[in-house]
Design a protein around this motif. Structure first.
Motif, PDB file in Angstrom:
ATOM      1  N   THR A 226      12.534  -8.195 -30.258  1.00 15.81           N
ATOM      2  CA  THR A 226      11.281  -7.591 -29.793  1.00 15.81           C
ATOM      3  C   THR A 226      11.606  -6.335 -29.000  1.00 15.81           C
ATOM      4  N   THR A 227      10.719  -5.368 -29.074  1.00 16.88           N
ATOM      5  CA  THR A 227      10.827  -4.181 -28.221  1.00 16.88           C
ATOM      6  C   THR A 227       9.418  -3.701 -27.906  1.00 16.88           C
ATOM      7  N   GLY A 228       9.303  -2.536 -27.299  1.00 18.40           N
ATOM      8  CA  GLY A 228       7.999  -1.990 -26.969  1.00 18.40           C
ATOM      9  C   GLY A 228       8.126  -0.505 -26.677  1.00 18.40           C
ATOM     10  N   VAL A 229       7.046   0.109 -26.226  1.00 17.83           N
ATOM     11  CA  VAL A 229       7.040   1.530 -25.877  1.00 17.83           C
ATOM     12  C   VAL A 229       6.481   1.679 -24.469  1.00 17.83           C
ATOM     13  N   SER A 230       7.116   2.536 -23.679  1.00 14.70           N
ATOM     14  CA  SER A 230       6.658   2.806 -22.314  1.00 14.70           C
ATOM     15  C   SER A 230       6.260   4.271 -22.175  1.00 14.70           C
TER      16      SER A 230
END
Length: 465
Positions: A226-230
């Motif tokens: 899993t990852t994401g964007v900040s």
């Protein structure tokens, strides 16, 4: 009819962009007031018509450039990020943006900004683009390779500034917001202080995890699922140390997804996050830091379970956040410790290489250009693999770790890689639980492993190539 009126009428009837708008009542209504509201004089009508047609043409340019399935003009309709509805929307002055970037990830953000500039000029009034100078590449370093962002900025007809340092350089006078996405060059406090709204950065990770210039590569290398964007502010002293203004929802990383596919999938999400929060005015002081959501807390909790325990003095602490330093060519070199994670490294870094020695003692670089997992998903695949194993031909190939060693002497303890060739005509080979589909020997074209490595292989079992 007067000649000028005749020209204006012909332009609005015959120009392709306007004719295509006629098929969409919503778009036609959106443009028609601008076309006729100021038509008090034939010259005004002609000038306004021409400007509208130019805007339509620029829309067509940005649509044709995009290589994703997401329409850049519809970025603000994407719902794949956390809502900022809990915050009070703040009013921003019209933005004169200095956009700094290089790669495909930054291209998606620039596309979204340009679309919002056309759609809502009261929010984004102008965009200037800063790119790094092109680098010489290829044999003899005769070819100059420019960053993808420069190509996009040229297509969009935006002002371009090529800079390898900000020393002694000032941005356009009206600049009031600096946005840096995958840029790699530190924006100095001198420029941030001159900008009314400082600076913003779109970073493809859940900060502070994977701080650094290569978060997606290191997410794949670490086996992150899993990852994401900040969305963060640009800090005055350090990279990736600003206030977190918004985060995307968690983004799942499929087991065998490569860097290119992951980048193409995550880039529009980062662009959406940027545009929606500019619309919400999160860049307008006083800045409000976004607390981590329950999804982000769950992500960090999982990292805590898998984290490495680090001893610091008399106490122990769990190190859950990784650093994501710049990827270099040496990172793609295979070492003996990498053989169990070769697919993971290939997904993150692309082609991998090591040094070997052919039967004549000539040292060559071997480039593994494509790696895939063996089929083990069903009973048929397992049975097929078992049948192939009966006819496997096993060979070893020298595995030289010190690529500076040019001697032809063969050390007794020199490591070898064992390759297994199935009894079929594919030419592919197996390295442990992974399949090598294609190989390139230095100075030769890409071939199947059987053909490319013919002069390097030493039989372990009876059998000939």
């Amino acid at each position: 009819m007067q000649p000028l009126l005749r020209q204006a009428s012909a332009a609005t009837r015959c120009a392709k962009p306007w004719r295509s708008l006629a098929h969409s009542p919503a778009k036609a209504n959106a443009f028609s007031p601008r076309l006729f509201s100021s038509a008090t004089h034939p010259r005004t009508l002609v000038k306004t018509s021409t400007s509208i047609l130019c805007e339509c043409h620029r829309h067509r340019q940005i649509r044709s450039y995009s290589n994703t399935t997401t329409d850049p003009i519809a970025f603000t309709e994407n719902t794949n990020e956390e809502s900022s509805s809990g915050r009070q929307k703040k009013k921003s002055d019209p933005l004169h943006i200095l956009f700094c970037g290089t790669d495909k990830f930054s291209c998606a953000a620039l596309e979204a900004l340009f679309s919002e500039h056309i759609r809502n000029p009261d929010l984004i009034r102008s965009i200037d683009v800063v790119v790094r100078p092109g680098k010489r590449t290829g044999r003899g370093y005769k070819v100059i390779q420019h960053p993808p962002l420069k190509t996009l900025a040229e297509k969009l007809e935006l002002p371009i500034h090529e800079r390898d340092t900000f020393t002694g350089w000032d941005p356009p006078e009206k600049t009031n917001l600096i946005i840096a996405v995958s840029f790699g060059l530190f924006v100095p406090p001198r420029l941030l202080l001159k900008s009314q709204y400082g600076g913003l950065n779109v970073h493809p990770s859940y900060l502070p995890d994977l701080r650094g210039p290569a978060p997606l590569q290191h997410a794949l290398l670490a086996g992150r699922q899993t990852t994401g964007v900040s969305l963060q502010t640009l800090d005055h002293t350090h990279f990736d140390a600003g206030k977190i203004l918004a985060r995307s929802t968690p983004i799942t990383i499929p087991e065998n997804e490569t860097l290119d596919i992951l980048t193409n999938r995550i880039a529009p999400i980062g662009a959406t996050l940027l545009i929606r929060n500019l619309q919400a005015g999160v860049h307008v002081p006083p800045l409000s830091e976004e607390p981590p959501s329950e999804a982000v807390k769950a992500y960090w909790a999982k990292l805590l379970e898998e984290g490495t325990v680090v001893k610091t003095g008399a106490s122990k602490q769990t190190n859950i956040f990784l650093h994501a330093p710049k990827i270099t060519k040496t990172d793609s070199q295979l070492l003996p410790s990498h053989l169990n994670t070769i697919l993971q490294r290939y997904r993150a870094l692309g082609p991998l290489w090591f040094i070997s020695r052919d039967r004549n003692g000539v040292r060559k670089r071997i480039i593994i250009t494509h790696v895939s997992p063996q089929d083990t998903d069903d009973a048929y695949a397992l049975q097929k693999n078992a049948e192939e194993a009966k006819t496997n031909r096993s060979y070893s190939i020298p595995f030289i770790q010190n690529h500076e060693d040019n001697t032809a002497a063969v050390a007794e303890d020199e490591p070898h890689i064992v390759l297994n060739f199935p009894g079929d005509s594919s030419g592919r080979c197996n390295l442990g639980k992974f399949r090598i589909d294609s190989v390139k020997v230095e100075g030769q074209p890409e071939k199947s492993p059987e053909d490319a490595l013919r002069n390097f292989l030493v039989p372990l079992l009876p059998g000939r190539l």
